[in-house]
Design a protein around this motif. Structure first.
Motif, PDB file in Angstrom:
ATOM      1  N   ARG A  57       0.765  -1.261  -0.008  1.00 25.17           N
ATOM      2  CA  ARG A  57       0.189   0.057   0.008  1.00 25.17           C
ATOM      3  C   ARG A  57       1.077   1.713  -0.422  1.00 25.17           C
ATOM      4  N   ALA A  58       2.082   1.709   0.612  1.00 25.56           N
ATOM      5  CA  ALA A  58       3.115   2.271   1.250  1.00 25.56           C
ATOM      6  C   ALA A  58       2.681   2.959  -0.553  1.00 25.56           C
ATOM      7  N   GLN A  59       3.364   1.873  -1.662  1.00 24.54           N
ATOM      8  CA  GLN A  59       3.937   1.469  -2.570  1.00 24.54           C
ATOM      9  C   GLN A  59       2.592   1.723  -3.938  1.00 24.54           C
ATOM     10  N   ASN A  60       1.797   2.567  -3.127  1.00 27.42           N
ATOM     11  CA  ASN A  60       0.194   2.131  -4.406  1.00 27.42           C
ATOM     12  C   ASN A  60      -0.201   1.274  -5.077  1.00 27.42           C
ATOM     13  N   MET A  61       0.039  -0.152  -4.403  1.00 23.72           N
ATOM     14  CA  MET A  61       0.011  -1.362  -5.074  1.00 23.72           C
ATOM     15  C   MET A  61      -1.254  -1.338  -5.266  1.00 23.72           C
ATOM     16  N   PRO A  62      -2.329  -1.939  -6.517  1.00 21.23           N
ATOM     17  CA  PRO A  62      -3.302  -2.085  -6.763  1.00 21.23           C
ATOM     18  C   PRO A  62      -4.160  -2.582  -5.486  1.00 21.23           C
ATOM     19  N   ARG A  63      -5.211  -2.954  -4.750  1.00 28.21           N
ATOM     20  CA  ARG A  63      -5.596  -3.645  -4.163  1.00 28.21           C
ATOM     21  C   ARG A  63      -5.800  -5.227  -4.718  1.00 28.21           C
ATOM     22  N   ASP A  64      -6.506  -4.914  -6.156  1.00 31.05           N
ATOM     23  CA  ASP A  64      -6.759  -6.304  -6.669  1.00 31.05           C
ATOM     24  C   ASP A  64      -5.226  -6.981  -6.837  1.00 31.05           C
ATOM     25  N   ARG A  65      -4.165  -6.375  -7.304  1.00 29.56           N
ATOM     26  CA  ARG A  65      -2.855  -6.795  -7.198  1.00 29.56           C
ATOM     27  C   ARG A  65      -2.779  -7.072  -6.166  1.00 29.56           C
ATOM     28  N   ILE A  66      -2.759  -6.862  -4.908  1.00 27.88           N
ATOM     29  CA  ILE A  66      -2.861  -7.379  -3.501  1.00 27.88           C
ATOM     30  C   ILE A  66      -3.381  -8.251  -3.467  1.00 27.88           C
ATOM     31  N   ASP A  67      -5.308  -8.843  -3.181  1.00 35.85           N
ATOM     32  CA  ASP A  67      -5.790  -9.665  -3.589  1.00 35.85           C
ATOM     33  C   ASP A  67      -4.943 -10.607  -3.949  1.00 35.85           C
ATOM     34  N   ARG A  68      -4.386 -11.197  -5.553  1.00 38.00           N
ATOM     35  CA  ARG A  68      -3.896 -11.975  -6.482  1.00 38.00           C
ATOM     36  C   ARG A  68      -2.735 -12.514  -5.654  1.00 38.00           C
ATOM     37  N   ALA A  69      -2.331 -11.814  -4.985  1.00 36.67           N
ATOM     38  CA  ALA A  69      -0.995 -12.003  -4.286  1.00 36.67           C
ATOM     39  C   ALA A  69      -1.153 -13.134  -3.666  1.00 36.67           C
ATOM     40  N   ILE A  70      -2.673 -12.546  -2.744  1.00 36.80           N
ATOM     41  CA  ILE A  70      -2.817 -13.495  -1.220  1.00 36.80           C
ATOM     42  C   ILE A  70      -3.305 -14.526  -1.574  1.00 36.80           C
ATOM     43  N   LYS A  71      -4.043 -14.120  -2.528  1.00 31.22           N
ATOM     44  CA  LYS A  71      -4.715 -15.400  -3.027  1.00 31.22           C
ATOM     45  C   LYS A  71      -4.165 -16.506  -3.420  1.00 31.22           C
ATOM     46  N   GLN A  72      -2.971 -16.199  -4.738  1.00 21.66           N
ATOM     47  CA  GLN A  72      -1.678 -17.110  -4.837  1.00 21.66           C
ATOM     48  C   GLN A  72      -1.186 -17.641  -3.565  1.00 21.66           C
ATOM     49  N   GLY A  73      -0.439 -17.445  -2.739  1.00 23.39           N
ATOM     50  CA  GLY A  73       0.227 -17.963  -1.603  1.00 23.39           C
ATOM     51  C   GLY A  73      -0.945 -19.165  -0.570  1.00 23.39           C
ATOM     52  N   THR A  74      -2.634 -18.921  -1.232  1.00 28.84           N
ATOM     53  CA  THR A  74      -3.116 -20.019  -0.213  1.00 28.84           C
ATOM     54  C   THR A  74      -3.375 -20.908  -1.210  1.00 28.84           C
ATOM     55  N   PRO A  75      -3.727 -22.532  -0.612  1.00 25.39           N
ATOM     56  CA  PRO A  75      -4.293 -23.876  -1.139  1.00 25.39           C
ATOM     57  C   PRO A  75      -5.329 -24.015  -2.238  1.00 25.39           C
ATOM     58  N   GLY A  76      -3.822 -24.360  -3.298  1.00 25.03           N
ATOM     59  CA  GLY A  76      -5.140 -24.466  -4.430  1.00 25.03           C
ATOM     60  C   GLY A  76      -5.206 -23.152  -5.254  1.00 25.03           C
ATOM     61  N   GLY A  77      -4.018 -21.854  -4.532  1.00 21.29           N
ATOM     62  CA  GLY A  77      -4.686 -20.676  -5.051  1.00 21.29           C
ATOM     63  C   GLY A  77      -3.469 -20.011  -6.100  1.00 21.29           C
ATOM     64  N   GLY A  78      -2.435 -21.648  -7.248  1.00 21.97           N
ATOM     65  CA  GLY A  78      -2.293 -21.683  -8.119  1.00 21.97           C
ATOM     66  C   GLY A  78      -0.436 -21.334  -8.421  1.00 21.97           C
ATOM     67  N   ASP A  79       0.370 -21.124  -6.954  1.00 23.77           N
ATOM     68  CA  ASP A  79       1.603 -20.585  -7.031  1.00 23.77           C
ATOM     69  C   ASP A  79       2.395 -22.052  -6.284  1.00 23.77           C
ATOM     70  N   ASP A  80       2.637 -22.568  -7.009  1.00 30.87           N
ATOM     71  CA  ASP A  80       3.529 -24.039  -6.991  1.00 30.87           C
ATOM     72  C   ASP A  80       4.498 -23.835  -6.048  1.00 30.87           C
ATOM     73  N   ALA A  81       5.404 -22.168  -6.752  1.00 32.24           N
ATOM     74  CA  ALA A  81       6.640 -22.462  -6.356  1.00 32.24           C
ATOM     75  C   ALA A  81       7.483 -22.453  -4.867  1.00 32.24           C
ATOM     76  N   ASN A  82       8.384 -22.678  -4.183  1.00 33.61           N
ATOM     77  CA  ASN A  82       8.983 -22.720  -3.011  1.00 33.61           C
ATOM     78  C   ASN A  82      10.025 -21.480  -3.318  1.00 33.61           C
ATOM     79  N   TYR A  83       8.962 -20.712  -2.511  1.00 31.02           N
ATOM     80  CA  TYR A  83      10.302 -19.694  -2.379  1.00 31.02           C
ATOM     81  C   TYR A  83      11.334 -19.962  -1.006  1.00 31.02           C
ATOM     82  N   GLU A  84      12.705 -19.978  -0.774  1.00 25.66           N
ATOM     83  CA  GLU A  84      13.669 -19.659   0.180  1.00 25.66           C
ATOM     84  C   GLU A  84      14.214 -18.573   0.310  1.00 25.66           C
ATOM     85  N   GLU A  85      14.086 -17.967   1.649  1.00 31.50           N
ATOM     86  CA  GLU A  85      14.873 -16.806   1.999  1.00 31.50           C
ATOM     87  C   GLU A  85      15.972 -16.867   2.434  1.00 31.50           C
TER      88      GLU A  85
END
Length: 250
Positions: A57-85
């Motif tokens: 939000r601080a970078q004026n990221m569109p709300r729908d883009r934020i919601d889509r990113a959250i959905k991708q991180g939920t089970p069955g959301g479509g993002d199967d990549a395994n990101y490591e820190e």
């Protein structure tokens, strides 16, 4: 990017981000997705997700883009990549110390790209913990000047368990231990509203003032690192004057 002056370098960073809005949104979306995967997809019950959404939000990221990113991180959301820190540490031009934090699905690729950036721009990538001992790991919460008076911010931060508050014409920076970060952030948010930024960061114990040539090479290195899709943030112990920063980023 962050150096000795958090506010000063945030202003420089915002300028760089304005020119790379799409890439910045991709990085923020990745952090939101990883945060949603790491806990509940509800920001009220997931501090990391709440902080990631706040950064978006601080970078004026569109709300729908934020919601889509959250959905991708939920089970069955479509993002199967395994990101490591992953954290990389090394030295930049002028003897400056740099810490690079990344989220990657391919450690070998990211390590190779980060090493190449250091080498091509007068730096050298070191081993883990080769420079982090020169920094303190802290929570940093930033508020605009208009959020409160310096005294009000100091009192509220002190009551919340913060370690330090620095206020100037650019705003208020509240720092805390890593352990107290969440509670301090939540207490200040309840009193003053959402901050401009709230995240864990690295504060240098001492700073290095590079020469003009070294500073120019350093900023090029940081720009290349920040342009990498896997790199989330670059921190450093450099102290570049306002005048030189303006000259080099004009």
């Amino acid at each position: 990017m962050a150096g000795h002056s958090q506010f000063k370098n945030i202003m420089h960073r915002k300028g760089a981000q304005d020119a790379k809005r799409s890439k910045i949104f991709n990085k923020l979306a990745r952090e939101i997705t990883v945060a949603a995967k790491s806990g509940l997809p509800d920001p009220a019950a997931n501090p990391r997700l709440r902080a990631a959404i706040l950064a978006g939000r601080a970078q004026n990221m569109p709300r729908d883009r934020i919601d889509r990113a959250i959905k991708q991180g939920t089970p069955g959301g479509g993002d199967d990549a395994n990101y490591e820190e992953v954290r990389y540490e090394g030295y930049g031009p002028g003897g400056t110390a740099l810490i690079v934090e990344a989220l990657t699905d391919n450690r070998n690729r990211t390590a190779s790209e980060v090493r190449s950036a250091f080498t091509k721009h007068g730096g050298s990538l070191g081993e883990t913990n080769s420079v982090s001992f020169m920094f303190n790991r802290v929570g940093a919460i930033l508020y605009p000047v208009a959020a409160a008076t310096a005294d009000a911010m100091f009192e509220a931060a002190l009551d919340a368990g913060a370690d330090n508050v620095e206020s100037d014409e650019n705003g208020h920076q509240v720092t805390s231990t890593v352990e107290n970060f969440g509670s301090v952030r939540d207490a200040l948010e309840a009193k003053f509203g959402a901050p401009e930024s709230a995240r864990l960061t690295w504060i240098p114990l001492n700073t290095v003032a590079p020469s003009e040539d070294a500073a120019a090479s350093l900023l090029k290195l940081i720009d290349v690192l920040e342009d990498n899709d896997d790199v989330q943030v670059v921190e450093g112990n450099f102290d570049i004057s306002d005048e030189l920063m303006q000259k080099l980023t004009a």
